[in-house]
Design an enzyme around this catalytic site. Sequence first.
Site, mmCIF file in Angstrom:
data_model
loop_
_atom_site.group_PDB
_atom_site.id
_atom_site.type_symbol
_atom_site.label_atom_id
_atom_site.label_comp_id
_atom_site.label_asym_id
_atom_site.label_seq_id
_atom_site.Cartn_x
_atom_site.Cartn_y
_atom_site.Cartn_z
ATOM 1 N N ASP A 20 0.868 -1.183 0.000
ATOM 2 C CA ASP A 20 0.000 0.000 0.000
ATOM 3 C C ASP A 20 0.906 1.234 0.000
ATOM 4 O OD1 ASP A 20 -1.694 2.139 0.456
ATOM 5 O OD2 ASP A 20 -2.914 1.086 1.947
ATOM 6 N N HIS A 135 -5.722 12.548 13.618
ATOM 7 C CA HIS A 135 -6.815 12.443 12.643
ATOM 8 C C HIS A 135 -7.938 11.519 13.097
ATOM 9 C CE1 HIS A 135 -5.007 14.831 9.522
ATOM 10 N NE2 HIS A 135 -3.946 14.061 9.416
ATOM 11 N N ASP A 242 5.394 16.682 9.759
ATOM 12 C CA ASP A 242 5.193 16.651 8.312
ATOM 13 C C ASP A 242 5.342 18.045 7.705
ATOM 14 O OD1 ASP A 242 2.983 16.667 10.004
ATOM 15 O OD2 ASP A 242 1.899 15.147 8.882
ATOM 16 N N TYR A 282 7.516 12.052 8.073
ATOM 17 C CA TYR A 282 7.747 10.833 7.294
ATOM 18 C C TYR A 282 9.039 10.865 6.483
ATOM 19 C CZ TYR A 282 2.998 10.504 8.867
ATOM 20 O OH TYR A 282 1.897 10.491 9.680
#
Length: 647
Positions: A20, A135, A242, A282
């Site tokens: 993924d 989130h 991020d 990331y």
Amino acid sequence: MGTALVYHEDMTAARLLWDDPECEIECPERLTTALERLQQRGLEQRCLRLVAREASEAELGLVHSPEYVALLRGTQALGTRELQALSKQYDAVYLHPSTFHCARLAAGAALQLVDAVLTGAVRNGLALVRPPGHHSQRATANGFCVFNNVAIAAKHAQQKHGLHSVLYFSWHRYEHGHFWPCLRESDADAVGRGRGLGFTVNLPWNQVGMGNADYVAAFLHVLLPLAFEFDPELVLVSAGFDSAIGDPEGQMLATPECFAHLTQLLQVLAGGRVCAVLEGGYHLESLSQSVCMMVQALLGDPALPLSGPMEPHGSALESLQCVRAAQAPHWVSLRQQGAAPVLSSGTRCPEGRPSPLPPGEPEFKAVVTQAAAALSSLLDQLRLHPTPPVRVAVALTAPVTGLALPPSVLCEEGSLPQEEMQAWARPHEALAQDEALIALGKVLYLLDRILDGQVSSGTAATPVPAAAATLDVAVRYGLSHGAQRLLCVAVGKLDRPPDLTDDGRNLWLNIGGEEATAPSIFHVSVPLPVTPGGFLSCVLALVLPLAYSFQPDLVLVALGPGHGLRDPQAALLAALLRGPAGGRVFALVDEESTPQLATVLARVLNGEAPPSLGPFSMAAPEDTQALMYLRGRLEPRWKMLQVAAPP
């Protein structure tokens, strides 16, 4: 009190079990690489290490539904195909047999950190966790997130420790609602409802590429004014990286040292009680270096100077203008600064959801190159400019009993050689007396140690009659002994010497002048604000934007005769000025100030939080008028003063 680091190696167990591309970036290496960097830099060893515990299901229920918690509990017994099928019911989520355990540890780590800070066991700390949480919703996993760690921690702080209201502030990549998760309630005009009206603050970034200047401007012109008015008892940070340079999700340009500056700015709130909980990030190297910078700031170390031009992007200024206009009805601090009217709907972008940069595209390669250069520059700074062995030194003209200085603060007894000291004093009649000459020798000796990297910051006392002459000599000495750009913040009756060269290497800001005036862009004078609220506005909307725009390598803060500042005000000024000059702050105090002032200045320069200013108060109309006049005069040159996009 120290800094806690909360971690458990079991949080690296969950990993993606199928192909993924969207989810593969949320990997165990995010934690292991960050922890390795903390260990390599000796930062983990300086923290109080706490082993994370699992949050109980009752604690998870503070935010999440029982049905959702039960569903996640059941994933422990599922096979790979079942996990993949369940994951597809959510947006950008993958599940693993260890997800429930990892997510409970992540939430429990946040709770442990809050308990440690609010019970006084530590001053602040970082929970190094995964999966992230920001989130996730009441009954839905979302965007790599399982349990909402920081929301659970906030509820826990209210229920267990009796904290009250919550002010929520978020900045995020938004692109006019076309970037994931495309929520209308993430725009600037979503300000909460009911009793929470005005307590939700959204700062949407509508373009990628926001850098250090944009993030610092957001703090100075939105977050900090609201936060001081709100007066929190605790600061919870959803620490997402991020926004760090090189990150494939955020596509922003904040360099690792920027996160040290933002952390330092938060530490002046809530008595320094700051709990940071890792969220996104990331790009492994950018993430790990940014985590190190944040932990260094939590430990009280000076931040490295910010790199790059300090000028906010036009799109960032539009966002600041929108959020200030949306929040102004709810916050006095923004109304008294003259929040600009909201932009028209004509600023909306065309339809179409932007997608992350594909790895093979030239734009992606350019971002990777830019990130590599920024990280290489950071490592060069760390190598060429190591943290000075002494963080703070104090030079007093006479021994003072009862000074409650931290053990690490050095009481400096050295002095400049007699002949050199007399040469510097010769032009000033006020320095002819023995007492003044002795004090000058100590001031210049300590200044020399700051300039040669032996001491990060310091404070010294001067006789009142010699205060102006000592400051004049200190400025000239600093400029001739290595300081390339010197900011002097002179409070009280300390006029700028008329023969000081206006060559762009020194910026003189006098707080306590007769009127608001700017004889040049390098010479600014403002009357001393008459209320604490006016002083706070002056610092956040004038002093700090000037300092960050000028980018000094040395700051002199002089509290002269009649400076009129209470100890908490002087401490706040010194604490906030640590950032722009990379921690090189030298505070000069006249001998008539209280001994407690020398103590509080040494403590904040050592990384402690300043004392509270007390209840929020409005600025006097004349203070607001002076501030608006000076900002209008100086904005064209000092861009960090801007709070709205050019018309």
